[in-house]
Design an enzyme around this catalytic site. Structure first.
Site, short mmCIF file in Angstrom:
data_model
loop_
_atom_site.label_atom_id
_atom_site.label_comp_id
_atom_site.label_asym_id
_atom_site.label_seq_id
_atom_site.Cartn_x
_atom_site.Cartn_y
_atom_site.Cartn_z
CG ASN A 8 -69.13 51.80 -10.74
OD1 ASN A 8 -67.93 51.64 -10.57
ND2 ASN A 8 -69.62 52.52 -11.73
CE LYS A 15 -71.05 57.02 -9.81
NZ LYS A 15 -71.07 57.30 -11.28
NE ARG A 89 -67.52 50.40 -14.63
CZ ARG A 89 -66.94 51.59 -14.72
NH1 ARG A 89 -66.83 52.36 -13.65
NH2 ARG A 89 -66.44 52.02 -15.86
CG HIS A 178 -68.15 53.68 -21.44
ND1 HIS A 178 -67.54 54.62 -22.24
CD2 HIS A 178 -68.04 54.15 -20.17
CE1 HIS A 178 -67.08 55.61 -21.50
NE2 HIS A 178 -67.37 55.35 -20.23
NE ARG A 239 -60.93 59.75 -19.28
CZ ARG A 239 -61.81 58.80 -19.06
NH1 ARG A 239 -62.23 58.04 -20.06
NH2 ARG A 239 -62.29 58.58 -17.86
CD GLU A 332 -78.99 58.80 -20.02
OE1 GLU A 332 -79.61 59.27 -19.03
OE2 GLU A 332 -78.29 57.78 -19.97
CD GLU A 384 -72.64 51.93 -17.25
OE1 GLU A 384 -71.50 51.52 -17.53
OE2 GLU A 384 -72.87 53.09 -16.85
#
Length: 398
Positions: A8, A15, A89, A178, A239, A332, A384
């Protein structure tokens, strides 16, 4: 066994997770941060160990070199030839891609052309792809798109009520993001419930600094809160989420700011940060909330209310819901947010939450609702990277 690395790449970060497939064992994971700066940070975790190095990391090419050298140095792989696939990704696939695909020259060209729709993300994703392609010329590559899962939304959901020429000429529509997270947690919760996903209506709440909610019916996305860009939807860390578009021209007139400057405010200075006037970090908002800070309380109330409203609309759209799933960094770990959201919909949806259990758990798979609850409420950590690895194996026929 095949070794697959999930990647990613962000504008200043990289990542990664290295998997052994098909066993899905995680051989290592980590992140390269502050790429392009003098104080770069490279972190890799393996076999219960954590190695952190600090140094100038001028570009993604060096970041990839550091990662690959560390894999050999730490004996995670005997040779880089063992890595047969790299899954990348890619944030925006537009209407071109409704599933993951082998990353070839045509895909590279299309991802670059779609950069207009994701100027902060697609270029960075391409930089990561090109760096790995150069360093691992023997490996094959796969593009896994954030937007792909939401391509099943019906036309009356993804089209905006604006002149049709804007959609035809400029592809302005709801895309959603997402997607790999919403896909993973919806399918995972169906497994935990012991039911076929084709029989379930699920609402997935990916709550982090960026946040979105999806309505998943029979395993397919039928609505999602983010829209043409990730700015839309519920309130987030910095945001705004959905606002009256006329606010833009009103603020421009009052402040003399350009349209882009106002958009920057909505992207970077709004949300939790804008309302609380203290932080975009949900953990800091939580601490202030517990201390009775009025601005933190207001921030939490707006956040929970926006999420609850979205859940309610998806409940109506799907004609009911079998499970609500919380995931992402906030979903989470922040039991207060989960409680506040569910308390707002509990009466209407006949949800009974185990409050004590909710307060006691973080970051693990658990059923949070009581046995007689009409709707199950789950906490399911997202993965992911695993979706990327699985799609890489499938696309490459391994």
């Amino acid at each position: 066994m095949n070794k697959i690395i999930s990647v990613n790449a962000g504008s200043s970060s990289l990542k990664f997770q290295l998997f052994e497939m098909p066993s899905e064992a995680v051989l290592c994971s980590g992140i390269v941060e502050r790429i392009g700066l003098e104080d770069g940070i490279f972190t890799i975790k393996f076999d219960g160990q954590k190695v952190v190095e600090r140094m100038p990391i001028p570009d993604h090419t060096l970041a990839v070199e550091l990662l690959l050298k560390a894999l050999v140095k730490q004996n995670i792989v005997a040779s880089l030839e063992e890595i047969v696939g790299v899954g990348h990704r890619v944030v925006h696939g537009g209407e071109l891609y409704n599933k993951s695909v082998v990353f070839d020259d045509e895909v590279e060209k299309n991802v670059e052309a779609l950069s207009d729709l994701a100027p902060l993300h697609n270029p960075a994703n391409l930089v990561g792809y090109r760096a790995f392609k150069m360093e691992l010329p023997h490996a094959r590559h796969v593009a896994v798109f954030d937007t792909a899962f939401h391509q099943t939304m019906p036309q009356d959901v993804y089209l905006y009520p604006i002149p049709m020429e804007y959609y035809k000429d400029y592809k302005i529509r709801r895309y959603g993001f997402h997607g790999t997270s919403h896909f993973y947690v919806s399918h995972r919760v169906s497994e935990l419930m012991g039911k076929s996903i084709e029989t379930l209506n699920i609402i997935t709440c990916h709550l982090g600094n960026g946040a979105s909610i999806a309505a998943v019916q029979s395993g397919k996305s039928v609505n999602t809160s983010m829209g043409f860009t990730p700015l839309a939807g519920i309130m987030m860390g910095t945001r705004s989420g959905d606002v009256d578009p006329a606010i833009l021209t009103y603020v421009m007139g009052k402040t003399g700011k350009s349209a882009q400057e106002v958009i920057d405010v909505l992207n970077k200075k709004s949300g939790m940060l804008g309302v609380s006037e203290m932080s975009s970090d949900a953990r800091e908002i939580e601490d202030a909330f517990e201390e009775g800070n009025p601005k933190a309380i207001l921030t939490r109330n707006i956040y929970a209310n926006r999420i609850a409203q979205t859940i309610g609309s998806y409940f109506v759209q799907m004609g009911g819901v079998d499970a609500i799933v919380f995931t992402g960094g906030v979903g989470e770990n922040d039991y207060g947010v989960r409680y506040d959201v569910i308390s707002r919909i509990a009466k209407a949806l006949q949800v009974e939450m185990d409050i004590d259990l909710n307060c006691a758990v973080r970051g693990k798979e658990v059923l949070l609702s009581k046995p007689n609850s009409k709707v199950q409420v789950w906490l399911v950590p997202t993965n992911e990277e695993l979706v990327i690895a699985r799609d890489t194996v499938d696309c490459l026929g391994l």
